[in-house]
Design an enzyme around this catalytic site. Structure first.
Site, PDB file in Angstrom:
ATOM      1  N   SER A 172       0.873  -1.171   0.000  1.00  0.00           N
ATOM      2  CA  SER A 172       0.000   0.000   0.000  1.00  0.00           C
ATOM      3  C   SER A 172       0.916   1.228   0.000  1.00  0.00           C
ATOM      4  O   SER A 172       1.931   1.231  -0.691  1.00  0.00           O
ATOM      5  CB  SER A 172      -0.928  -0.072   1.209  1.00  0.00           C
ATOM      6  OG  SER A 172      -1.940   0.896   1.129  1.00  0.00           O
ATOM      7  N   ASP A 185      -4.524  -4.499   6.288  1.00  0.00           N
ATOM      8  CA  ASP A 185      -4.826  -5.449   5.218  1.00  0.00           C
ATOM      9  C   ASP A 185      -3.559  -6.244   4.883  1.00  0.00           C
ATOM     10  O   ASP A 185      -2.467  -5.679   4.826  1.00  0.00           O
ATOM     11  CB  ASP A 185      -5.317  -4.679   3.973  1.00  0.00           C
ATOM     12  CG  ASP A 185      -5.882  -5.615   2.917  1.00  0.00           C
ATOM     13  OD1 ASP A 185      -6.227  -6.760   3.258  1.00  0.00           O
ATOM     14  OD2 ASP A 185      -5.982  -5.185   1.746  1.00  0.00           O
ATOM     15  N   HIS A 206      -2.890  -1.471  -3.138  1.00  0.00           N
ATOM     16  CA  HIS A 206      -3.961  -0.474  -2.984  1.00  0.00           C
ATOM     17  C   HIS A 206      -3.613   0.728  -3.844  1.00  0.00           C
ATOM     18  O   HIS A 206      -2.494   1.204  -3.844  1.00  0.00           O
ATOM     19  CB  HIS A 206      -4.060   0.001  -1.528  1.00  0.00           C
ATOM     20  CG  HIS A 206      -4.449  -1.082  -0.589  1.00  0.00           C
ATOM     21  ND1 HIS A 206      -4.176  -1.040   0.749  1.00  0.00           N
ATOM     22  CD2 HIS A 206      -5.106  -2.253  -0.795  1.00  0.00           C
ATOM     23  CE1 HIS A 206      -4.638  -2.129   1.333  1.00  0.00           C
ATOM     24  NE2 HIS A 206      -5.202  -2.890   0.422  1.00  0.00           N
TER      25      HIS A 206
END
Lengths: 284, 190
Positions: free
Chosen positions: B10, B130, B37
């Site tokens: 991310s 996540d 992401h």
């Protein structure tokens, strides 16, 4: 967190549903559905044996479980580039037709149905359109009919609208932009985006299971929109559905699928592909 | 021999991914799955930006595409990406998980189940949780688990969260991650 059910539990669920209803999930792509079944079991604090016992005993319970495992998200003008393409490259080709028969297959909560109606209205084709929108899930159809969506969670709808429609010259007033207020009411306080009533009145929303085959409709379609639906099916069921769509299109009719979906050979040979649109060859 | 390598990242991971892909040989023998992401509407530029640096083609898979080596497969934005039976990808538009779509956890879960001990999972820089559960699953199924060294991460939350819930086998900086890939490349040539 990880709630996927085991292979054998999943098979038991699919078998029970098939036995006690008209739904057949045998050819679904297993990953998502396994997770959704796992999620239902966790949410209802039950287990697979109680779940299959209850769905075999109560048909309305079965129906409610189907509604839980077939929910998927959609947006107004999801993938703006696709809608720009439809606006510029596909809709002009429909202008010569006296009626435009449209089927939104797997419409979920209806955002793309209204996206298309907005484009049709901008193109001056609204009155000629006849729209049917179907989904297996009776709960999402209720939301679709209401045309009401959460605002704060969906501010992106307005950005998408601007990208596809808003930034072009308003043909009716000559103004530099098309205001979203022509199509949507935003109530920030109550956290609601509402689709305007004249758009709500147009589509016929109807419960229909794609796996069961064709939808009943007088005649064939000029446009079938089925985006991000067949990703839940396995490869062979996808082919069957695409073939069924082809058979239900007029010559020259167009199928629009999701931006990360493809039609595989041999069914792809029955279409001419331009960008995101698959056209059934015309007579000439 | 690994059947796939899956990377989750991310905030702060783009440069790391770019350096890894840049260091690969063009005939890298294992499919590389990238679950990153990114902003929903910054869609077009991302693949191109990674491709410029990468030695292997970067592709966003279509639904039911075969998972072939020779590519870096980037999860399309606004979809979840799964590894299905029959070595195919599957996409879904289910609701976001942990505010993310793609969800690193979901992709890692499905890859871990499909490839078991033949999978390496790598969690890079990122600002949320996540991927932690996903990496744990990779380890639980017998696969190799790696996190980027938190000291090197622009945002160390994702590796740290992973290390909290599972015993991560390797804590590597970018150079060491690249060496891991080179070793796979070398083993394939013997």
């Amino acid at each position: 967190m990880e709630r996927e059910v085991s292979d054998s539990d999943f098979r038991l669920f699919v078998k029970t549903v098939r036995q006690y209803s008209k739904y057949d999930f045998s050819d679904y792509s297993d990953k998502s559905l396994k997770r959704m079944v796992g999620k239902v079991i966790a949410d209802k604090k039950t287990d697979i044996n109680r779940l299959v016992r209850d769905i075999s005993n109560y048909s309305d319970y079965l129906e409610s479980i189907i509604n839980k495992v077939t929910v998927n998200t959609t947006e107004l003008f999801r993938d703006p580039s696709v809608w720009k393409f439809l606006r510029k490259k596909v809709l002009p080709g429909l202008k010569t037709w006296s009626t435009i028969n449209i089927w939104h297959a797997g419409c979920s909560t209806g955002q793309e149905v209204y996206s298309m109606l907005i484009l049709l209205n901008e193109a001056g084709l609204f009155d000629r359109a006849r729209v049917i929108a179907t989904d297996i899930n009776s709960e999402v159809l209720k939301v679709a009919r209401s045309g009401k969506y959460r605002y704060r969670f969906n501010k992106g709808y307005l950005e998408n609208f601007d990208l596809v429609v808003g930034r072009s010259r308003d043909k009716s007033t000559g103004a530099a932009n098309v205001p979203y207020s022509r199509y949507l009411d935003v109530d920030e306080e109550r956290d609601i985006i509402s689709i305007k009533p004249f758009l709500l009145e147009k589509p016929v929303f109807k419960k229909h299971d794609l796996v069961a085959g064709e939808v009943s409709y007088p005649g064939k379609f000029d446009l079938i929109i089925c985006r991000n639906v067949v990703i839940y099916f396995n490869h062979s069921l996808q082919n069957r559905i695409f073939e069924m769509f082809c058979n239900n299109l007029h010559p020259g009719g167009i199928l629009v699928i999701g931006s990360h979906e493809t039609i595989a050979s041999p069914v792809s040979d029955r279409f001419i592909r331009t960008g995101h649109a698959y056209k059934k060859p015309g007579i000439f | 021999m690994y059947k796939a390598i899956i990377i989750g990242g991310s905030a702060g991971s783009f440069q790391v991914v770019a350096r890894i892909l840049n260091a690969l040989n063009s005939d890298f023998p294992v499919p590389v799955l990238l679950i990153l992401h990114r902003l929903k509407h910054v869609r077009s530029g991302f693949v191109e930006a990674l491709s410029i640096k990468s030695s292997i083609p970067v592709r966003e898979p279509d639904d039911k595409d075969y998972i072939r080596p020779g590519f870096a497969w980037l999860a399309p934005s606004n979809y979840h990406l799964f590894v299905e039976l029959g070595n195919r990808f599957a996409l879904s538009t289910e609701p976001q998980v942990n505010h993310s779509r793609p969800s690193i956890d979901l992709s890692f879960f499905s890859a871990a189940k499909a490839y078991r001990q033949d999978l390496a999972g790598i969690i890079l820089s990122g600002a949320n949780r996540d991927g932690a559960g996903g990496l744990k699953m990779v380890g639980d199924m017998g696969g190799t688990t790696i996190v980027q060294d938190p000291n090197e991460c622009q945002v160390p939350v994702m590796p740290l969260e992973s290390m909290k819930i599972t015993k991560v086998q390797h804590v590597y900086n970018t150079e060491q991650i690249i060496r891991f890939f080179k070793k796979i490349q070398g083993n394939a040539q013997i």
